[in-house]
Design a protein around this motif. Structure first.
Motif, PDB file in Angstrom:
ATOM      1  N   ASN A  13       1.849   5.140   0.522  1.00 54.11           N
ATOM      2  CA  ASN A  13       1.417   6.124   1.510  1.00 54.11           C
ATOM      3  C   ASN A  13       0.298   6.967   0.941  1.00 54.11           C
ATOM      4  OD1 ASN A  13       3.341   5.186   3.234  1.00 54.11           O
ATOM      5  ND2 ASN A  13       4.661   6.989   3.111  1.00 54.11           N
ATOM      6  N   PRO A  36       0.825  -1.220   0.000  1.00 60.75           N
ATOM      7  CA  PRO A  36       0.000   0.000   0.000  1.00 60.75           C
ATOM      8  C   PRO A  36       0.857   1.267   0.000  1.00 60.75           C
ATOM      9  CG  PRO A  36       0.015  -1.017   2.174  1.00 60.75           C
ATOM     10  CD  PRO A  36       0.706  -1.968   1.248  1.00 60.75           C
ATOM     11  N   SER A  50       0.201  -1.830  11.663  1.00 67.10           N
ATOM     12  CA  SER A  50      -1.087  -2.057  10.995  1.00 67.10           C
ATOM     13  C   SER A  50      -0.870  -2.743   9.647  1.00 67.10           C
ATOM     14  CB  SER A  50      -1.842  -0.740  10.801  1.00 67.10           C
ATOM     15  OG  SER A  50      -1.076   0.189  10.064  1.00 67.10           O
ATOM     16  N   SER A  51       0.152  -2.299   8.899  1.00 71.45           N
ATOM     17  CA  SER A  51       0.349  -2.870   7.559  1.00 71.45           C
ATOM     18  C   SER A  51       0.908  -4.288   7.594  1.00 71.45           C
ATOM     19  CB  SER A  51       1.256  -1.966   6.718  1.00 71.45           C
ATOM     20  OG  SER A  51       2.493  -1.752   7.342  1.00 71.45           O
ATOM     21  N   THR A  81       3.055   2.748  12.263  1.00 72.23           N
ATOM     22  CA  THR A  81       2.332   2.460  11.012  1.00 72.23           C
ATOM     23  C   THR A  81       2.492   1.005  10.585  1.00 72.23           C
ATOM     24  OG1 THR A  81       2.530   4.740  10.226  1.00 72.23           O
ATOM     25  CG2 THR A  81       2.212   3.047   8.561  1.00 72.23           C
ATOM     26  N   TRP A  82       3.714   0.463  10.746  1.00 74.54           N
ATOM     27  CA  TRP A  82       3.957  -0.917  10.320  1.00 74.54           C
ATOM     28  C   TRP A  82       3.202  -1.926  11.179  1.00 74.54           C
ATOM     29  CZ3 TRP A  82       6.132  -1.174   5.714  1.00 74.54           C
ATOM     30  CH2 TRP A  82       6.921  -0.101   5.289  1.00 74.54           C
ATOM     31  N   ASP A 128      -1.849   3.209   2.652  1.00 74.35           N
ATOM     32  CA  ASP A 128      -1.429   3.176   4.052  1.00 74.35           C
ATOM     33  C   ASP A 128      -1.614   4.569   4.652  1.00 74.35           C
ATOM     34  OD1 ASP A 128       0.726   1.270   5.831  1.00 74.35           O
ATOM     35  OD2 ASP A 128       0.615   3.398   6.345  1.00 74.35           O
ATOM     36  N   THR A 171      -7.078  -7.288   4.720  1.00 74.70           N
ATOM     37  CA  THR A 171      -7.759  -6.776   3.519  1.00 74.70           C
ATOM     38  C   THR A 171      -8.770  -7.776   2.983  1.00 74.70           C
ATOM     39  OG1 THR A 171      -5.924  -7.630   2.189  1.00 74.70           O
ATOM     40  CG2 THR A 171      -5.853  -5.289   2.762  1.00 74.70           C
ATOM     41  N   TYR A 216     -10.719  -2.358   9.116  1.00 80.50           N
ATOM     42  CA  TYR A 216      -9.287  -2.642   9.185  1.00 80.50           C
ATOM     43  C   TYR A 216      -8.736  -2.210  10.545  1.00 80.50           C
ATOM     44  CZ  TYR A 216      -4.566  -3.474   7.439  1.00 80.50           C
ATOM     45  OH  TYR A 216      -3.302  -3.983   7.259  1.00 80.50           O
ATOM     46  N   TRP A 267       8.516  -4.767   6.724  1.00 85.48           N
ATOM     47  CA  TRP A 267       7.201  -5.245   6.285  1.00 85.48           C
ATOM     48  C   TRP A 267       7.169  -6.731   5.973  1.00 85.48           C
ATOM     49  CZ3 TRP A 267       4.417  -5.012   1.086  1.00 85.48           C
ATOM     50  CH2 TRP A 267       3.034  -5.057   1.268  1.00 85.48           C
ATOM     51  N   THR A 312      -5.738   1.673   5.595  1.00 82.32           N
ATOM     52  CA  THR A 312      -5.401   1.081   6.889  1.00 82.32           C
ATOM     53  C   THR A 312      -6.099   1.743   8.074  1.00 82.32           C
ATOM     54  OG1 THR A 312      -3.383   2.425   6.915  1.00 82.32           O
ATOM     55  CG2 THR A 312      -3.166   0.137   6.192  1.00 82.32           C
ATOM     56  N   TRP A 344      -1.718  -6.712   6.451  1.00 82.79           N
ATOM     57  CA  TRP A 344      -2.312  -6.402   5.144  1.00 82.79           C
ATOM     58  C   TRP A 344      -2.799  -7.631   4.360  1.00 82.79           C
ATOM     59  CZ3 TRP A 344      -4.126  -2.003   3.320  1.00 82.79           C
ATOM     60  CH2 TRP A 344      -4.243  -1.779   1.955  1.00 82.79           C
TER      61      TRP A 344
END
Length: 908
Positions: A46, A44, A463-464, A460-461, A83, A471, A151, A504, A146, A467
């Motif tokens: 930014n 994703p 949450s991703s 942030t990572w 993201d 999703t 999510y 990631w 995200t 992914w």
């Protein structure tokens, strides 16, 4: 069928077909139980992002894979999304507020977050719209963000689950701190840069021996007020007798002890180290071992506080550094300064030096580390190129706990509530497990008026890393079924950059293993089966493309200039697996030229005669009559089968550039430059025309199918213009034939490819190509009145004789004559013997000698000048290595050219 226009208008075709694909929901990922699926989740971008050349490469590769899967008959799903990019997005919005002379604190948390959402709704989807211009065939109805409610709930659930399982804890530890963004950063968010600084040599006076000192070296004198000890190595004989004594700290003067610790490097500087636990990670560890106090002399924003003492308090850290040096100089305790280059950590987003800082943060002990190693080591997940698996495994062997909290307002707020009135600083690990004091919950407390939520948000990572399955509806059972998670997970391939292999890739693997299908075998829980790592796109000088350098072209400008297909084809042609890419715009232009060649060849076919039934492979093959085949017909079908096999192999090995090169060589050289040219005579004869056109239809059909994943717009347009499919369908609705299926389809018609004939044609092609190259060496490329002499054996000469008219025409010659011996003429060795260019009958020898002599004289002058430079000690001694190597290479090139001109002159 509509007429193929004279020129290809890419913009009109791209708009037309993308709208048609969207209208027909052609990109929808559908569950077809009896078929094997193919799925990809987009890395994703930014939400702040705009399309870059890196995005072009990454997403073109994903689109190639997903379109090829559809052609292979697989139900394909490509999940798009963006993201929320905590630091990046908050920074962008705060920058906008500063233009209004305001800060986020003027709004308060809730209002500021609303401002960020407003910005996101207004500008946050730009990059996804730009990906459509590129031709990305994502299932846009599945677009995720995200921070979407569903999510976000998945993210919070994972936090709660990991907390309950003992993986998450709260602790005061040393972190990387960004004094601009005012948040902790992970090690991966810190960029090390070589920096020019100063090494200050400072002396500390022994308390009980006035006039005697211990000297230390430091790059950060402003932190001296935070010193709590001087450390020496326990085996350093210079200081053994001093351990346990005290020295005077020279700034904010007080007594501090001399301690012994094995972490000290005896060889660095004086062998003594100042210990500042609050401002250095190594010092912090030393401080823990010796139970030393940590004195933090810096505020979160990098300004020195009152603990720094008079003269320093209130100064920004770099101003404080200068002032500290000044104060030390005045007191006589600065005994030396020297220039010093060292690596300094910079905040990736704010681009300022980070500060090691002691703060309360939330930490994650990674789950499933051993399984994550096994997943790659045992081949359940394959890395392409494979060498990245070693990097991945090395990181996992040395993995550190993950700081997952960030001091931001934009992001997933940590789902922890504290009972009002509790002193958080005094909370113990046991208190964190006590629901009467601390509540860890997705939904929060039933009586929120009695609780206060944690202010920090998640990295942030954090949450991703969910992914691949968040999703697809996880953890909601109904949404998982609707999204087809059981069908599409594990996903097939991840395309990403090696720079986020730790950020990631590794984390997604651990998350999948922890949360997906508990109890099932490892191969059912991993998030993907293949990971393709792209290279970095660099400019002609080898520099990484960036906005600050201004060396990155705008992809949308390139699309306007060369078409989306031209950009796609060009970028893939220069992107070998896993290697960095030197961007060359002329290669993008080459992509456009290839599309024009495809268009013109298809137009020539349409103009050459009526099309028969092209609706299916079987109907085209049914029009072939092998009794009318000549060697060129066998050869082009042989090359078509070989190219199909080469493309299949390239896809299986993730060698996309090799696939493009194979297709380019086949279509441009084998089909257009040879077969179409040698077939023109057959198109004039009634008994061979229909068969020749059917072969061209077969070749064009398979070529369009093979090329479609790379250049989808033009292939879709030509597919319909040449009558290969009904108007209501798309090219991807038709299955692509494998090399084996092509051979089988021809065999069903009683056609066997004559391999001997194909080999003979390859010899003719190579011979004509080498003959043309020899002509070009003598500036005769456009002349068709030249004569070649052939020195060859009987069998080779018989091949030449049998194809003399064809070979003469394709070589651009007036005649080819056999000779036993030829003296003085330039020659080339071909598969059919040695060809000599008869210059005497073609070139004005006297004029050519004069021209070559003049060119040779200029060349000698250049060589003499370059040799003089390289013989000059001043130049050799001062020139950078790259310049010196460049001069040497230039000399070698000039000398090689001189030798070639001398050879040409001798031949005349």
């Amino acid at each position: 069928m509509a007429e193929i226009t004279k020129s290809y208008e890419s913009r009109d075709v791209e708009k037309k077909w993308y709208a048609a694909w969207l209208s027909a929901h052609a990109f929808a990922g559908k569950v077809v139980p009896d078929k094997k699926p193919y799925s990809i989740v987009i890395p994703p971008p930014n939400v702040t992002g705009v399309l870059t050349m890196g995005h072009v490469l990454n997403n073109t590769l994903q689109d190639i894979l997903i379109r090829r899967a559809r052609l292979e008959g697989k139900p394909a799903l490509w999940v798009p999304g963006t993201d929320h990019a905590g630091i990046a997005t908050q920074t962008v919005v705060e920058r906008e507020l500063r233009k209004q002379k305001k800060t986020r604190h003027d709004f308060g948390r809730q209002k500021f977050v609303e401002k960020v959402w407003e910005w996101r709704h207004e500008k946050g989807g730009i990059i996804l719209e730009q990906l459509r211009r590129l031709g990305a065939s994502c299932d846009w109805d599945r677009t995720h963000f995200t921070m979407d409610p569903a999510y976000s709930r998945a993210v919070l659930k994972v936090f709660v689950e990991l907390f309950n399982r003992g993986h998450i804890y709260r602790g005061k530890r040393m972190v990387n701190w960004c004094p601009v963004s005012l948040t902790a950063l992970s090690d991966e968010e810190v960029i090390m840069k070589p920096s020019n600084g100063t090494l200050y040599k400072v002396r500390y006076e022994l308390v009980d021996r006035p006039g005697e000192y211990i000297q230390v070296s430091t790059t950060r004198p402003e932190t001296i007020p935070g010193d709590v000890a001087i450390a020496v190595h326990p085996e350093d004989p210079r200081y053994t007798q001093l351990v346990g004594k005290k020295v005077w700290r020279p700034l904010n003067r007080t007594q501090i002890p001399i301690i012994a610790d094995a972490a000290v490097d005896k060889e660095f500087g004086s062998g003594a180290l100042k210990i500042t636990p609050a401002h250095d990670k190594v010092d912090y560890e030393v401080g823990l071992r010796h139970k030393l106090q940590a004195i933090d002399v810096l505020n979160p924003d990098g300004v020195l506080n009152e603990l720094a003492g008079p003269g320093l308090a209130g100064l920004e850290r770099f101003a404080g550094r200068k002032k500290a040096a000044e104060l030390l100089r005045e007191s006589g305790n600065l005994v030396g300064e020297e220039a010093y280059m060292n690596n300094v950590g910079y905040s990736e987003r704010a681009d300022v030096p980070i500060e090691p800082r002691l703060t309360e943060q939330w930490w994650l002990r990674y789950p499933r580390v051993e399984e994550a190693k096994a997943a790659v080591r045992d081949g359940h997940i394959k890395f392409h190129p494979e060498r990245w698996s070693k990097v991945y495994l090395h990181w996992l062997e040395n993995i550190q706990d993950w700081c997952i909290s960030r001091q931001l307002w934009w992001g997933h707020r940590i789902p922890v509530w504290y009972r009002k009135g509790i002193d958080r600083a005094k909370l113990t690990e046991a208190d964190l497990k006590d629901p009467t004091k601390v509540l860890v919950s997705v939904d929060g407390p039933a009586d929120p008026e009695n609780w206060e939520q944690e202010e920090d948000v998640l990295d942030t990572w954090a949450s991703s890393w969910l992914w691949p399955f968040a999703t697809m509806g996880w953890p909601n059972a109904e949404e998982m079924k609707k999204a087809g998670l059981d069908y599409f997970y594990p996903t097939s391939t991840l395309v990403t950059g090696p720079d986020i292999i730790f950020f990631w890739v590794a984390r997604m693997i651990m998350a999948g293993l922890e949360f997906m299908r508990p109890g099932e075998p490892l191969e059912n829980r991993i998030p993907f089966k293949n990971v393709y790592f792209t290279g970095i796109i660099r400019d002609a000088q080898g520099r990484k493309m960036s906005k600050s350098l201004g060396n990155s072209p705008d992809p949308l400008t390139l699309i306007d200039k060369y078409g989306a297909d031209g950009l796609r084809f060009g970028i893939i042609s220069i992107a070998p697996q896993g290697q960095d890419i030197r961007f060359q715009e002329e290669r993008i232009e080459g992509g456009k030229n290839f599309c024009n060649k495809l268009w013109n060849a298809s137009r020539f076919r349409q103009m050459s005669g009526e099309a028969g039934d092209n609706s299916a492979l079987a109907t085209i093959v049914g029009r072939l009559d092998s009794s009318k085949f000549d060697a060129d017909d066998h050869a082009i079908l042989d090359r078509l089968q070989a190219t199909t096999a080469a493309v299949e192999k390239a896809f299986s090995e993730f060698e996309f550039s090799a696939a493009v090169q194979s297709l380019y060589g086949f279509f441009w050289n084998d089909f257009c430059d040879w077969y179409v040219e040698v077939s023109k005579a057959k198109l004039q004869a009634a008994d061979t025309k229909a068969n020749c056109l059917a072969i061209q239809d077969l070749v064009l059909r398979q070529t369009l199918l093979l090329l479609h994943p790379f250049i989808p717009f033009i292939t879709e347009e030509l597919w319909h213009l040449l009558g290969y499919g009904p108007d209501a369908s798309f090219i991807e609705d038709v299955g692509i034939e494998t090399a084996a299926q092509l051979v089988a389809a021809l065999a069903d018609r009683g056609i066997r490819i004559d391999s001997a004939a194909a080999v003979a044609v390859e010899q003719l092609k190579a011979t004509s190509s080498q003959a043309r190259a020899l002509k070009a060496e003598y500036n005769l490329a456009s002349r068709r009145d030249v004569r070649f002499f052939a020195k060859t054996g009987d069998s080779e000469w018989s091949v030449i004789q049998a194809n003399l008219a064809k070979l003469t025409r394709m070589a651009g010659a007036a005649e080819i004559v056999r000779r036993e011996s030829v003296d003085g003429a330039p020659a080339v060795v071909t598969p059919l013997g040695t060809l000599y260019l008869d210059l005497a009958s073609t070139v004005d020898a006297g004029a050519e000698k004069q021209r070559l002599a003049k060119e040779l004289e200029k060349l000698r002058q250049h060589i003499a000048g370059t040799e003089a430079r390289l013989a000059n000690p001043a130049f050799v001694g001062k020139a950078p290595p790259a310049v010196l190597e460049g001069a040497k290479k230039q000399l070698a090139d000039l000398q090689a050219k001189k030798a070639e001109l001398e050879r040409l002159l001798a031949a005349l």
